[in-house]
Design an enzyme around this catalytic site. Structure first.
Site, PDB file in Angstrom:
ATOM      1  N   SER A  72     -37.680  23.360  52.114  1.00  0.00           N
ATOM      2  CA  SER A  72     -38.392  24.463  51.257  1.00  0.00           C
ATOM      3  C   SER A  72     -38.207  24.832  50.098  1.00  0.00           C
ATOM      4  O   SER A  72     -39.030  24.743  48.935  1.00  0.00           O
ATOM      5  CB  SER A  72     -38.858  25.550  51.869  1.00  0.00           C
ATOM      6  OG  SER A  72     -37.192  26.475  52.043  1.00  0.00           O
ATOM      7  N   TYR A 107     -42.178  22.083  53.909  1.00  0.00           N
ATOM      8  CA  TYR A 107     -42.504  21.912  55.102  1.00  0.00           C
ATOM      9  C   TYR A 107     -43.696  21.496  54.797  1.00  0.00           C
ATOM     10  O   TYR A 107     -43.968  20.821  56.454  1.00  0.00           O
ATOM     11  CB  TYR A 107     -41.940  23.742  55.767  1.00  0.00           C
ATOM     12  CG  TYR A 107     -41.109  24.210  55.520  1.00  0.00           C
ATOM     13  CD1 TYR A 107     -39.489  23.107  54.634  1.00  0.00           C
ATOM     14  CD2 TYR A 107     -40.899  25.588  55.846  1.00  0.00           C
ATOM     15  CE1 TYR A 107     -38.650  24.137  55.028  1.00  0.00           C
ATOM     16  CE2 TYR A 107     -40.102  25.856  55.511  1.00  0.00           C
ATOM     17  CZ  TYR A 107     -38.083  25.659  54.726  1.00  0.00           C
ATOM     18  OH  TYR A 107     -37.180  25.957  55.161  1.00  0.00           O
ATOM     19  N   LYS A 126     -33.767  31.362  66.640  1.00  0.00           N
ATOM     20  CA  LYS A 126     -33.933  33.244  67.455  1.00  0.00           C
ATOM     21  C   LYS A 126     -33.547  33.687  66.184  1.00  0.00           C
ATOM     22  O   LYS A 126     -32.984  33.247  64.964  1.00  0.00           O
ATOM     23  CB  LYS A 126     -32.725  33.795  68.035  1.00  0.00           C
ATOM     24  CG  LYS A 126     -31.316  33.094  68.880  1.00  0.00           C
ATOM     25  CD  LYS A 126     -30.835  33.173  67.595  1.00  0.00           C
ATOM     26  CE  LYS A 126     -29.902  34.736  67.559  1.00  0.00           C
ATOM     27  NZ  LYS A 126     -28.851  34.248  65.786  1.00  0.00           N
TER      28      LYS A 126
END
Ligand SMILES: NC(=O)c1ccc[n+]([C@@H]2O[C@H](COP(=O)([O-])OP(=O)(O)OC[C@H]3O[C@@H](n4cnc5c(N)ncnc54)[C@H](OP(=O)(O)O)[C@@H]3O)[C@@H](O)[C@H]2O)c1
Length: 367
Positions: free
Chosen positions: A47, A81, A120
């Site tokens: 990014s 992205y 996560k």
């Protein structure tokens, strides 16, 4: 022999965990006796700079040469992205950005028609996770939180033993679980930065909680009943995020409670999880994300240590599960179903509320 189902991966983010995951999917599946699925690394996006994407590919030059089962051409680097999400060759994306970015990036990936494996903690709160799961179902795309530890064959075996009608350790009376490290004491570090979803709970505390879910939420007698939650939280003097959390999960239908601890100061030394049973105890060493063994101590007998063999880092097993699910047209995986991610996020929402930890507008749902 039938041809394995091959899954084409795009990697979003070029940080530490994306490196570990990519190295694992480049390991030939035969090194873990897998023959039904394989993986191809087709693209990576940063990014912040396309140079980081180029460097990422360079970091894997040697692995790409060894990965003989690779059938496509050169891996493509992208400087955003969005550019990777527009690549028609990418079937599934691995999201390795900080938790604060997961919701936004997963929404974009689903809208671009990509299946997703997302690191996560899945999102910053349960509402964001629920939104992603609903959108994935609507778009008929596979979505899974990367709780990789669940997919280790030895841990699946332990889970089966504990939840079998034979109850080899007798009734479980109580459990104690801990995942704590000595984090760099810097307000700018991801673990302390609220703008990156910092705090011990979402990063580390998710492991003691997920272990309790594996072992007790799924116990047939619990009938998928979420635990009641109480907690105590110490806020960081640096940034106010949770630096230490003690969470007590009470399993009413099973008649016992689990204490789950996490901290960014004062690391876990030896035992990360102890199960106290009527006939014996089970000890699992630090770290709970990737334990290398477990020890059973039946009362009055010698301790018996069981090694957990892990080729590579062990993230390939979750990638294999994603490939199997996608090959079968499943939208979620039975080992890490959507509802369990949502329930775990709800536990963490309650703890953050008690600890007065909020990520402000980053927690909002997209309108
Ligand atoms: N499963 C596990 O065992 C495990 C272990 C560690 C971490 N994790 C999880 O993986 C995620 C990333 O952790 P990490 O240790 O890899 O972090 P990291 O080394 O800091 O890398 C994160 C990457 O995310 C990208 N990024 C996108 N938006 C960002 C932002 N606003 N600020 C900073 N970076 C941003 C950056 O890559 P680009 O500039 O290339 O986009 C950065 O390099 C976290 O959610 C963490 O909980 C999982």
């Amino acid at each position: 022999m039938t041809t394995p189902f091959n899954l084409k991966w795009g990697i979003l983010a070029t940080g530490r965990i994306s490196h570990i995951f990519t190295k694992d999917i480049l390991m030939p599946p035969s090194t873990r006796q897998v023959t039904d699925v394989s993986h191809t690394f087709v693209a990576v996006a940063s990014s912040s700079s396309i140079d980081k994407a180029h460097q990422f590919i360079k970091d894997f030059e040697a692995d790409l040469k060894v990965a003989q089962y690779q059938t496509t051409g050169a891996v493509r680097p992208y400087g955003s992205y969005a550019d990777l999400l527009a690549d028609k060759d990418v079937e599934v994306v691995y999201v390795g950005s900080p938790h604060s970015d997961h919701y936004k990036t997963c929404l974009a990936a689903l809208r671009a028609g990509k299946h997703i494996l997302c690191e996560k903690a899945f999102t910053l709160n349960a509402a964001q996770t629920e939104h992603l799961c609903a959108l994935a179902k609507e778009k008929k795309l596979f979505l899974m939180e990367a709780q990789w530890t669940r997919f280790f064959p030895s841990i699946l075996d332990l889970q089966t033993q504990l939840n079998s009608p034979q109850m080899p350790f007798g009734r479980i009376y109580r459990t104690f679980a801990d995942f704590s490290i000595q984090a760099p004491a810097s307000a700018a570090h991801r673990l302390y930065d609220p703008k990156q979803g910092g705090g011990a709970l979402l990063d580390l505390g998710v492991y003691p909680i997920l272990w309790c879910f594996i072992l007790f939420y799924r116990n047939p007698e619990n009938t998928l009943t979420p635990p009641s939650v109480t907690a105590s939280v110490v806020n960081s003097p640096l940034t106010g995020v949770d630096e230490q959390d003690t969470v007590v999960l009470k399993w009413d239908k099973l008649g016992f409670q689990s204490t789950c601890c996490t901290s960014l100061v004062g690391r876990t030394e030896e035992w990360a999880l102890i199960l106290y049973g009527e006939k014996g105890n089970v000890y699992i060493p630090h770290p709970l994300s990737r334990p290398s063994s477990y020890t059973v101590h039946m009362h009055g007998e010698a301790h018996v240590k069981h090694q957990i063999h892990i080729p590579g880092q062990g993230m390939h097993w979750e990638a294999d599960a994603v490939a199997r699910s996608i090959s079968k047209g499943e939208l979620e995986n039975p080992i890490m179903p959507h509802q369990e991610s949502i329930e775990i996020m709800k536990v963490m929402d309650k703890v953050r509320k008690i600890g007065n930890v909020s990520y402000g507008e980053l927690e909002d749902l997209e309108k």
